[in-house]
Design a protein around this motif. Structure first.
Motif, PDB file in Angstrom:
ATOM      1  N   THR A 136      15.550  -5.858   2.201  1.00  0.00           N
ATOM      2  CA  THR A 136      16.066  -7.162   1.791  1.00  0.00           C
ATOM      3  C   THR A 136      16.320  -7.094   0.288  1.00  0.00           C
ATOM      4  OG1 THR A 136      13.871  -8.009   1.269  1.00  0.00           O
ATOM      5  CG2 THR A 136      14.673  -8.356   3.543  1.00  0.00           C
ATOM      6  N   PRO A 137      16.991  -8.094  -0.265  1.00  0.00           N
ATOM      7  CA  PRO A 137      17.130  -8.130  -1.732  1.00  0.00           C
ATOM      8  C   PRO A 137      15.761  -8.085  -2.435  1.00  0.00           C
ATOM      9  CG  PRO A 137      18.682  -9.641  -0.741  1.00  0.00           C
ATOM     10  CD  PRO A 137      17.807  -9.143   0.385  1.00  0.00           C
ATOM     11  N   THR A 138      14.760  -8.762  -1.871  1.00  0.00           N
ATOM     12  CA  THR A 138      13.406  -8.728  -2.454  1.00  0.00           C
ATOM     13  C   THR A 138      12.847  -7.309  -2.409  1.00  0.00           C
ATOM     14  OG1 THR A 138      13.032 -11.005  -1.765  1.00  0.00           O
ATOM     15  CG2 THR A 138      11.081  -9.706  -2.297  1.00  0.00           C
ATOM     16  N   GLY A 139      13.061  -6.614  -1.300  1.00  0.00           N
ATOM     17  CA  GLY A 139      12.588  -5.232  -1.178  1.00  0.00           C
ATOM     18  C   GLY A 139      13.260  -4.317  -2.186  1.00  0.00           C
ATOM     19  N   ASP A 148       0.866  -1.172   0.000  1.00  0.00           N
ATOM     20  CA  ASP A 148       0.000   0.000   0.000  1.00  0.00           C
ATOM     21  C   ASP A 148       0.912   1.234   0.000  1.00  0.00           C
ATOM     22  OD1 ASP A 148       0.765   0.633   2.677  1.00  0.00           O
ATOM     23  OD2 ASP A 148      -0.994  -0.338   3.523  1.00  0.00           O
ATOM     24  N   GLY A 149       0.324   2.405  -0.052  1.00  0.00           N
ATOM     25  CA  GLY A 149       1.103   3.635  -0.159  1.00  0.00           C
ATOM     26  C   GLY A 149       2.056   3.867   1.002  1.00  0.00           C
ATOM     27  N   ARG A 150       1.607   3.569   2.212  1.00  0.00           N
ATOM     28  CA  ARG A 150       2.472   3.774   3.385  1.00  0.00           C
ATOM     29  C   ARG A 150       3.639   2.801   3.382  1.00  0.00           C
ATOM     30  NH1 ARG A 150      -0.643   4.670   8.866  1.00  0.00           N
ATOM     31  NH2 ARG A 150      -0.430   2.427   8.864  1.00  0.00           N
ATOM     32  N   GLU A 151       3.379   1.568   3.001  1.00  0.00           N
ATOM     33  CA  GLU A 151       4.460   0.582   2.944  1.00  0.00           C
ATOM     34  C   GLU A 151       5.489   0.969   1.885  1.00  0.00           C
ATOM     35  OE1 GLU A 151       1.544  -3.103   4.277  1.00  0.00           O
ATOM     36  OE2 GLU A 151       2.137  -2.898   2.184  1.00  0.00           O
ATOM     37  N   LEU A 152       5.024   1.457   0.749  1.00  0.00           N
ATOM     38  CA  LEU A 152       5.942   1.901  -0.296  1.00  0.00           C
ATOM     39  C   LEU A 152       6.773   3.085   0.190  1.00  0.00           C
ATOM     40  CD1 LEU A 152       7.075   1.692  -3.143  1.00  0.00           C
ATOM     41  CD2 LEU A 152       5.160   3.113  -3.919  1.00  0.00           C
ATOM     42  N   ALA A 153       6.161   3.979   0.948  1.00  0.00           N
ATOM     43  CA  ALA A 153       6.903   5.120   1.489  1.00  0.00           C
ATOM     44  C   ALA A 153       8.020   4.652   2.419  1.00  0.00           C
ATOM     45  CB  ALA A 153       5.949   6.064   2.221  1.00  0.00           C
ATOM     46  N   VAL A 154       7.752   3.641   3.232  1.00  0.00           N
ATOM     47  CA  VAL A 154       8.793   3.088   4.110  1.00  0.00           C
ATOM     48  C   VAL A 154       9.939   2.542   3.275  1.00  0.00           C
ATOM     49  CG1 VAL A 154       9.355   1.305   5.823  1.00  0.00           C
ATOM     50  CG2 VAL A 154       7.194   2.566   5.995  1.00  0.00           C
ATOM     51  N   LEU A 155       9.622   1.766   2.250  1.00  0.00           N
ATOM     52  CA  LEU A 155      10.674   1.206   1.395  1.00  0.00           C
ATOM     53  C   LEU A 155      11.493   2.317   0.744  1.00  0.00           C
ATOM     54  CD1 LEU A 155       8.831  -1.751  -0.404  1.00  0.00           C
ATOM     55  CD2 LEU A 155      10.228  -1.816   1.680  1.00  0.00           C
ATOM     56  N   ALA A 156      10.833   3.359   0.274  1.00  0.00           N
ATOM     57  CA  ALA A 156      11.535   4.467  -0.384  1.00  0.00           C
ATOM     58  C   ALA A 156      12.461   5.189   0.591  1.00  0.00           C
ATOM     59  CB  ALA A 156      10.524   5.438  -0.991  1.00  0.00           C
ATOM     60  N   VAL A 157      11.987   5.435   1.803  1.00  0.00           N
ATOM     61  CA  VAL A 157      12.820   6.110   2.812  1.00  0.00           C
ATOM     62  C   VAL A 157      14.014   5.239   3.181  1.00  0.00           C
ATOM     63  CG1 VAL A 157      12.853   6.840   5.248  1.00  0.00           C
ATOM     64  CG2 VAL A 157      11.051   7.648   3.724  1.00  0.00           C
ATOM     65  N   LEU A 158      13.777   3.956   3.364  1.00  0.00           N
ATOM     66  CA  LEU A 158      14.886   3.060   3.702  1.00  0.00           C
ATOM     67  C   LEU A 158      15.900   2.976   2.564  1.00  0.00           C
ATOM     68  CD1 LEU A 158      13.064   0.155   5.552  1.00  0.00           C
ATOM     69  CD2 LEU A 158      14.436   1.993   6.555  1.00  0.00           C
ATOM     70  N   ALA A 159      15.426   2.954   1.335  1.00  0.00           N
ATOM     71  CA  ALA A 159      16.340   2.894   0.181  1.00  0.00           C
ATOM     72  C   ALA A 159      17.193   4.152   0.102  1.00  0.00           C
ATOM     73  CB  ALA A 159      15.558   2.702  -1.109  1.00  0.00           C
ATOM     74  N   ALA A 160      16.625   5.281   0.468  1.00  0.00           N
ATOM     75  CA  ALA A 160      17.345   6.552   0.399  1.00  0.00           C
ATOM     76  C   ALA A 160      18.313   6.744   1.564  1.00  0.00           C
ATOM     77  CB  ALA A 160      16.353   7.706   0.350  1.00  0.00           C
ATOM     78  N   HIS A 161      18.031   6.088   2.690  1.00  0.00           N
ATOM     79  CA  HIS A 161      18.818   6.336   3.900  1.00  0.00           C
ATOM     80  C   HIS A 161      19.262   5.052   4.595  1.00  0.00           C
ATOM     81  CE1 HIS A 161      17.595  10.526   3.667  1.00  0.00           C
ATOM     82  NE2 HIS A 161      16.365  10.103   3.489  1.00  0.00           N
ATOM     83  N   ASP A 162      19.283   3.960   3.894  1.00  0.00           N
ATOM     84  CA  ASP A 162      19.568   2.643   4.447  1.00  0.00           C
ATOM     85  C   ASP A 162      20.950   2.612   5.080  1.00  0.00           C
ATOM     86  OD1 ASP A 162      18.908   0.000   4.874  1.00  0.00           O
ATOM     87  OD2 ASP A 162      19.411  -0.666   2.876  1.00  0.00           O
ATOM     88  N   PRO A 163      21.132   2.063   6.256  1.00  0.00           N
ATOM     89  CA  PRO A 163      20.106   1.616   7.196  1.00  0.00           C
ATOM     90  C   PRO A 163      19.679   2.745   8.127  1.00  0.00           C
ATOM     91  CG  PRO A 163      22.253   0.981   8.030  1.00  0.00           C
ATOM     92  CD  PRO A 163      22.488   1.716   6.710  1.00  0.00           C
ATOM     93  N   LEU A 164      18.489   2.603   8.661  1.00  0.00           N
ATOM     94  CA  LEU A 164      17.959   3.552   9.643  1.00  0.00           C
ATOM     95  C   LEU A 164      17.430   2.773  10.836  1.00  0.00           C
ATOM     96  CD1 LEU A 164      15.752   5.984   7.492  1.00  0.00           C
ATOM     97  CD2 LEU A 164      17.917   6.541   8.603  1.00  0.00           C
ATOM     98  N   SER A 165      17.458   3.409  11.990  1.00  0.00           N
ATOM     99  CA  SER A 165      16.773   2.799  13.123  1.00  0.00           C
ATOM    100  C   SER A 165      15.272   2.965  12.884  1.00  0.00           C
ATOM    101  CB  SER A 165      17.172   3.477  14.436  1.00  0.00           C
ATOM    102  OG  SER A 165      16.579   4.761  14.537  1.00  0.00           O
ATOM    103  N   GLN A 166      14.483   2.142  13.553  1.00  0.00           N
ATOM    104  CA  GLN A 166      13.023   2.274  13.436  1.00  0.00           C
ATOM    105  C   GLN A 166      12.590   3.674  13.815  1.00  0.00           C
ATOM    106  OE1 GLN A 166      11.492  -2.234  14.291  1.00  0.00           O
ATOM    107  NE2 GLN A 166      10.785  -0.674  15.637  1.00  0.00           N
ATOM    108  N   LEU A 167      13.193   4.230  14.863  1.00  0.00           N
ATOM    109  CA  LEU A 167      12.830   5.568  15.333  1.00  0.00           C
ATOM    110  C   LEU A 167      13.203   6.634  14.302  1.00  0.00           C
ATOM    111  CD1 LEU A 167      11.560   7.114  17.647  1.00  0.00           C
ATOM    112  CD2 LEU A 167      13.819   7.237  18.721  1.00  0.00           C
ATOM    113  N   GLU A 168      14.380   6.507  13.687  1.00  0.00           N
ATOM    114  CA  GLU A 168      14.785   7.458  12.644  1.00  0.00           C
ATOM    115  C   GLU A 168      13.844   7.378  11.443  1.00  0.00           C
ATOM    116  OE1 GLU A 168      19.637   7.517  13.310  1.00  0.00           O
ATOM    117  OE2 GLU A 168      18.706   5.877  12.184  1.00  0.00           O
ATOM    118  N   ALA A 169      13.496   6.168  11.041  1.00  0.00           N
ATOM    119  CA  ALA A 169      12.580   5.995   9.910  1.00  0.00           C
ATOM    120  C   ALA A 169      11.219   6.589  10.249  1.00  0.00           C
ATOM    121  CB  ALA A 169      12.450   4.511   9.553  1.00  0.00           C
ATOM    122  N   ALA A 170      10.734   6.355  11.456  1.00  0.00           N
ATOM    123  CA  ALA A 170       9.452   6.918  11.878  1.00  0.00           C
ATOM    124  C   ALA A 170       9.487   8.441  11.805  1.00  0.00           C
ATOM    125  CB  ALA A 170       9.106   6.455  13.300  1.00  0.00           C
ATOM    126  N   GLY A 171      10.584   9.034  12.246  1.00  0.00           N
ATOM    127  CA  GLY A 171      10.724  10.492  12.187  1.00  0.00           C
ATOM    128  C   GLY A 171      10.707  11.020  10.768  1.00  0.00           C
TER     129      GLY A 171
END
Length: 153
Positions: A101-104, A39-62
């Motif tokens: 992950t590689p799948t992500g 869904d849109g929110r899940e895709l946003a998480v993947l995009a943020v992680l791809a741009a800033h990988d790795p992030l802590s859960q708290l950093e990603a939430a922020g």
């Protein structure tokens, strides 16, 4: 009051228009992202992680503007789909680091293209100049820091 009169009254209300535009966008995303199991929110998480990988859960939430509980639920869902992995931070054992992950990594580009195409379809009634102006206006409203004299939203 007739249906037309109600529509006229509501058509001049920013909240009504933003809500219904958001509902249309969500419906568009649901259709576009269904083939990717996202869904849109899940895709946003993947995009943020791809741009800033790795992030802590708290950093990603922020970065996403979501609370911790929501972030945990999103990561749980993405982890169950084998799109992200959660590990203890090697620098701070109290933190969880989230990585694609590689799948992500594999699924993200096509899902992003589908999102962009969905947005283009939604914005098709607007001219390119109006579409760009809408983005600039929404960015000013949503991303600009709040002035000290503004009441909290």
């Amino acid at each position: 009051m007739t249906g037309d009169a109600t529509s006229e009254v509501l058509a001049s209300r920013l909240g009504y228009l933003l809500k219904h535009a958001s509902l249309r966008l969500t419906e568009t995303y649901v259709q576009a992202l269904a083939p990717f199991g996202l869904d849109g929110r899940e895709l946003a998480v993947l995009a943020v992680l791809a741009a800033h990988d790795p992030l802590s859960q708290l950093e990603a939430a922020g970065r996403l503007g979501v609370d911790r509980t929501t972030m945990v639920a999103l990561v749980d869902t993405l982890e169950s789909k084998d799109l992200v992995v959660r590990r203890r931070s090697p620098h701070d054992r109290r933190k969880n680091v989230v990585e694609l992950t590689p799948t992500g990594r594999e699924r993200l580009p096509a899902a992003e293209r589908a999102r962009q195409e969905a947005e283009s379809r939604l914005l098709a009634p607007l001219s390119p100049a109006d579409s760009a102006a809408l983005f600039r206006a929404l960015q000013a409203l949503a991303l600009e820091p709040r002035r000290a004299d503004q009441p909290p939203g």
